[in-house]
Scaffold this motif. Sequence first.
Motif, PDB file in Angstrom:
ATOM      1  N   ILE A  16      34.075  -5.425  71.952  1.00  0.00           N
ATOM      2  CA  ILE A  16      33.367  -4.157  71.763  1.00  0.00           C
ATOM      3  C   ILE A  16      32.552  -3.835  73.012  1.00  0.00           C
TER       4      ILE A  16
ATOM      5  N   THR B 213      34.979 -12.634  78.416  1.00  0.00           N
ATOM      6  CA  THR B 213      34.679 -11.549  77.476  1.00  0.00           C
ATOM      7  C   THR B 213      33.885 -10.443  78.174  1.00  0.00           C
TER       8      THR B 213
ATOM      9  N   ASP C 258      34.340 -18.876  79.027  1.00  0.00           N
ATOM     10  CA  ASP C 258      34.516 -18.067  77.817  1.00  0.00           C
ATOM     11  C   ASP C 258      33.664 -16.797  77.865  1.00  0.00           C
TER      12      ASP C 258
ATOM     13  N   ASP D 117      26.522 -12.860  66.789  1.00  0.00           N
ATOM     14  CA  ASP D 117      27.963 -13.141  66.825  1.00  0.00           C
ATOM     15  C   ASP D 117      28.250 -13.926  68.099  1.00  0.00           C
TER      16      ASP D 117
ATOM     17  N   SER E  45      40.614 -13.748  77.860  1.00  0.00           N
ATOM     18  CA  SER E  45      40.255 -12.756  76.839  1.00  0.00           C
ATOM     19  C   SER E  45      41.236 -11.605  76.922  1.00  0.00           C
TER      20      SER E  45
END
Length: 319
Positions: free
Chosen positions: A244, A273, A269, A160, A226
């Motif tokens: 997560i 996260t 980015d 992902d 984020s």
Amino acid sequence: MILVFPRLYGASTLEMFESVQPHMGTLVRIQLYVTGAARADTAFHAAFARIAQLDATLSDYLPESEVNRLCRSAAGRPVPISPDLFRVLSAGRRLSEETDGAFDVTLGPVTGLWRQARQQRRLPDPDTLRVAMQRTGYRKLHLDAATGTATLDEPGMQLDLGGLGKGYAAGEALAVLFELGIRRALISVSGDLAIGDPPPGRQGWSIGAGSPGRVVILCNIAISTSGDASQNLEAGGVRYSHIIDPAGGIGLTRRITVTVVAPHGIDADSWSTALSVLGPERGLPLLEKHPDIAGLFIAGGGVVESAAWARLQYSRAPL
Ligand code: AMP
Ligand code: MG
């Protein structure tokens, strides 16, 4: 659909053009200053084509994307991958190591369950989640720079790239504009921005950062935010983020927004996260090892800035 709004800029012949297209499951916005609509159209076409190409490489939503084909074919054997995919997976892998797994592109089986959970508005089944967790782990992804290949340890793994693909795409699309000789440009792939030279007569682009009224003036850099404002699941009075924590496979329940400024979109980015998972307590010490990366955490009503953030050229929007 292409929207173009030419705006004459002072006495100069440079005009501002803007175009918005849907890509990567979101809206991509390009703003640039050039002379003449024909040149703007050529530039939009080339930049959006690069983003579409990266979507076809990195998307886990498109069954035939390169990354999904890799997941189906690389269990136990090395598979040659494109330089783009190699670059993105390597950056992800590096950040996994640095963050002790807080950032992890192998979370696909788990993020998939949470995606479904958001659609169905109920928490994932704990047993299903436990089984999915067994198919994750960044150490099960192997990259070989000499052969340009990737290998996955087990069948059923799913990559992902949602935590770093948009920033990479923004940076790459800006590079396409630079190659065309267009430097005064800004590319936004939802919350991931790649920024070129300033608009004519300005010191930089004014970018809202973190909270209303906070603005940074930036050029030749990238910025990403984020947070859980747009994608989350409310269940039993708890709000679960789409980010997560790989330690337990559960969406973050702490309200946190992290904005990161870095030289490249992929770094802004991925760090934003990762720092959302780590929070300021664990994240700030890591961040301070990278003087070229600046971070702003807004969590629990408090604001924490890294030393590099405090040095950013800073201003407040007029109230
Ligand atoms: P962003 O919006 O850039 O913060 O990325 C969030 C997306 O990254 C999620 O929608 C997932 O696709 C993916 N993701 C979620 N948690 C993680 C994590 N711990 N590490 C890497 N990617 C993640
Ligand atoms: Mg991210």
